[in-house]
Design an enzyme around this catalytic site. Structure first.
Site, PDB file in Angstrom:
ATOM      1  N   LYS A  10      32.629   9.839 -15.829  1.00  0.00           N
ATOM      2  CA  LYS A  10      31.361  10.130 -16.676  1.00  0.00           C
ATOM      3  C   LYS A  10      31.231  11.930 -16.368  1.00  0.00           C
ATOM      4  CE  LYS A  10      29.442   5.571 -16.466  1.00  0.00           C
ATOM      5  NZ  LYS A  10      28.156   4.975 -16.354  1.00  0.00           N
ATOM      6  N   TYR A  50      27.950   2.080 -26.693  1.00  0.00           N
ATOM      7  CA  TYR A  50      27.185   1.368 -25.748  1.00  0.00           C
ATOM      8  C   TYR A  50      26.345   0.650 -26.735  1.00  0.00           C
ATOM      9  CZ  TYR A  50      28.594   3.700 -21.319  1.00  0.00           C
ATOM     10  OH  TYR A  50      29.128   4.213 -20.142  1.00  0.00           O
ATOM     11  N   PHE A  58      17.134   2.075 -21.050  1.00  0.00           N
ATOM     12  CA  PHE A  58      17.930   3.231 -20.607  1.00  0.00           C
ATOM     13  C   PHE A  58      18.884   3.673 -21.454  1.00  0.00           C
ATOM     14  CE2 PHE A  58      19.988  -0.480 -18.591  1.00  0.00           C
ATOM     15  CZ  PHE A  58      21.268  -0.229 -19.281  1.00  0.00           C
ATOM     16  N   ARG A  86      36.390  -3.529 -11.053  1.00  0.00           N
ATOM     17  CA  ARG A  86      34.925  -3.459 -10.518  1.00  0.00           C
ATOM     18  C   ARG A  86      34.797  -3.139  -9.065  1.00  0.00           C
ATOM     19  NH1 ARG A  86      31.329  -3.272 -15.092  1.00  0.00           N
ATOM     20  NH2 ARG A  86      29.712  -3.592 -13.450  1.00  0.00           N
ATOM     21  N   THR A  92      26.859  -1.090  -9.667  1.00  0.00           N
ATOM     22  CA  THR A  92      26.200  -0.069 -10.547  1.00  0.00           C
ATOM     23  C   THR A  92      25.258   0.897 -10.123  1.00  0.00           C
ATOM     24  OG1 THR A  92      26.313  -1.795 -12.424  1.00  0.00           O
ATOM     25  CG2 THR A  92      24.753   0.039 -12.640  1.00  0.00           C
ATOM     26  N   ARG A 103      31.861   4.500  -6.488  1.00  0.00           N
ATOM     27  CA  ARG A 103      30.434   4.953  -6.873  1.00  0.00           C
ATOM     28  C   ARG A 103      29.986   5.299  -5.672  1.00  0.00           C
ATOM     29  NH1 ARG A 103      29.466   0.413 -11.847  1.00  0.00           N
ATOM     30  NH2 ARG A 103      29.442   1.805 -13.189  1.00  0.00           N
ATOM     31  N   ASN A 113      26.412   7.533 -12.389  1.00  0.00           N
ATOM     32  CA  ASN A 113      27.282   6.651 -11.391  1.00  0.00           C
ATOM     33  C   ASN A 113      28.813   6.798 -11.733  1.00  0.00           C
ATOM     34  OD1 ASN A 113      27.476   5.132 -13.504  1.00  0.00           O
ATOM     35  ND2 ASN A 113      26.693   3.388 -12.780  1.00  0.00           N
ATOM     36  N   HIS A 116      32.697   4.462 -15.623  1.00  0.00           N
ATOM     37  CA  HIS A 116      32.645   3.162 -16.255  1.00  0.00           C
ATOM     38  C   HIS A 116      33.786   2.309 -15.892  1.00  0.00           C
ATOM     39  CE1 HIS A 116      31.951   0.545 -19.760  1.00  0.00           C
ATOM     40  NE2 HIS A 116      33.282   0.450 -20.001  1.00  0.00           N
ATOM     41  N   GLU A 127      37.205  -1.853 -26.039  1.00  0.00           N
ATOM     42  CA  GLU A 127      36.869  -0.440 -25.480  1.00  0.00           C
ATOM     43  C   GLU A 127      38.230   0.116 -25.533  1.00  0.00           C
ATOM     44  OE1 GLU A 127      33.399  -1.939 -22.657  1.00  0.00           O
ATOM     45  OE2 GLU A 127      35.027  -1.182 -21.590  1.00  0.00           O
TER      46      GLU A 127
HETATM   47  N1  UDP Z   1      22.430   2.366 -16.585  1.00  0.00           N
HETATM   48  C1  UDP Z   1      21.204   2.894 -16.148  1.00  0.00           C
HETATM   49  N2  UDP Z   1      20.068   2.460 -15.749  1.00  0.00           N
HETATM   50  C2  UDP Z   1      20.110   0.941 -15.464  1.00  0.00           C
HETATM   51  C3  UDP Z   1      21.420   0.208 -15.535  1.00  0.00           C
HETATM   52  C4  UDP Z   1      22.242   0.920 -16.084  1.00  0.00           C
HETATM   53  O1  UDP Z   1      21.134   4.107 -16.520  1.00  0.00           O
HETATM   54  O2  UDP Z   1      19.210   0.335 -15.038  1.00  0.00           O
HETATM   55  C5  UDP Z   1      23.491   3.043 -16.940  1.00  0.00           C
HETATM   56  C6  UDP Z   1      24.668   3.280 -15.952  1.00  0.00           C
HETATM   57  O3  UDP Z   1      24.946   4.612 -16.264  1.00  0.00           O
HETATM   58  C7  UDP Z   1      25.517   2.120 -16.072  1.00  0.00           C
HETATM   59  C8  UDP Z   1      25.371   2.142 -17.483  1.00  0.00           C
HETATM   60  O4  UDP Z   1      24.012   2.275 -17.963  1.00  0.00           O
HETATM   61  O5  UDP Z   1      26.923   2.359 -15.682  1.00  0.00           O
HETATM   62  C9  UDP Z   1      25.871   0.862 -18.277  1.00  0.00           C
HETATM   63  O6  UDP Z   1      24.904  -0.350 -17.720  1.00  0.00           O
HETATM   64  P1  UDP Z   1      25.654  -1.719 -17.275  1.00  0.00           P
HETATM   65  O7  UDP Z   1      24.598  -2.450 -16.830  1.00  0.00           O
HETATM   66  O8  UDP Z   1      26.728  -1.989 -18.053  1.00  0.00           O
HETATM   67  O9  UDP Z   1      26.485  -1.306 -15.572  1.00  0.00           O
HETATM   68  P2  UDP Z   1      28.008  -1.095 -15.339  1.00  0.00           P
HETATM   69  O10 UDP Z   1      28.815  -2.035 -15.874  1.00  0.00           O
HETATM   70  O11 UDP Z   1      28.544   0.425 -15.911  1.00  0.00           O
HETATM   71  O12 UDP Z   1      28.126  -1.228 -13.788  1.00  0.00           O
HETATM   72 MG    MG Z   2      28.894  -2.536 -18.118  1.00  0.00          MG
END
Ligand code: UDP
Ligand code: MG
Length: 138
Positions: A10, A50, A58, A86, A92, A103, A113, A116, A127
């Site tokens: 990111k 997204y 968000f 993951r 996250t 992370r 964070n 992705h 994707e």
């Molecule tokens: N995100 C955020 N606030 C939240 C949850 C997610 O800003 O409360 C952002 C964060 O950058 C995250 C992305 O949105 O990586 C996608 O969210 P997801 O729940 O898919 O998390 P990930 O799969 O990236 O762990």
């Molecule tokens: Mg995700």
């Protein structure tokens, strides 16, 4: 279980000069880089990527942030790629990310964070296809 996943480094991690360190950790964990490029997503493309989150509070901030500066996009190959990646990146919210995860080491905040990672084999393919043509995958 599938053998590819899709990742983005990111913007804040790219700006901070952490691209090489993050790619090192990815390769050290046994992932092969199938495709790799630096791109500046338009707001439209980031919004499309997204779209699954378009109802979340968000979403607007996420799209703005992911289109503000360049990112690194990559397709990675390994047995059990989605789940293993993951695990490598951690939760996250970096406050919850296990020690040693990408992370935990490189994220600035829940939003910023660092990386992705795809959440399913189906989404990994969607994707990967969104970002890379067949000629770019080697
Ligand atoms: N995100 C955020 N606030 C939240 C949850 C997610 O800003 O409360 C952002 C964060 O950058 C995250 C992305 O949105 O990586 C996608 O969210 P997801 O729940 O898919 O998390 P990930 O799969 O990236 O762990
Ligand atoms: Mg995700």
């Amino acid at each position: 279980m599938g053998n590819i996943t899709f990742t983005m480094i990111k913007p804040e991690a790219v700006v901070a000069g952490n691209t090489g360190a993050i790619l090192n950790k990815i390769e050290a964990a046994g992932f092969r880089i199938v495709a790799l490029k630096k791109i500046h997503l338009s707001k439209e493309r980031a919004g499309e990527f997204y779209a699954v989150h378009s109802d979340r509070p968000f979403y607007g901030e996420l799209v703005d942030y992911m289109s503000e500066l360049p990112i690194i996009a990559a397709i990675l190959e390994k047995d059990n790629a989605v789940a293993d990646f993951r695990t490598l990146i951690g939760a996250t919210n970096p406050a919850d990310a296990a020690k040693g995860t990408i992370r935990a080491e490189f994220a600035e905040s829940l939003a910023k964070n660092a990386v992705h990672g795809s959440d399913s084999d189906e989404n990994a393919h969607i994707e990967a296809d969104f970002h890379f043509s067949a000629e770019e995958r080697l």
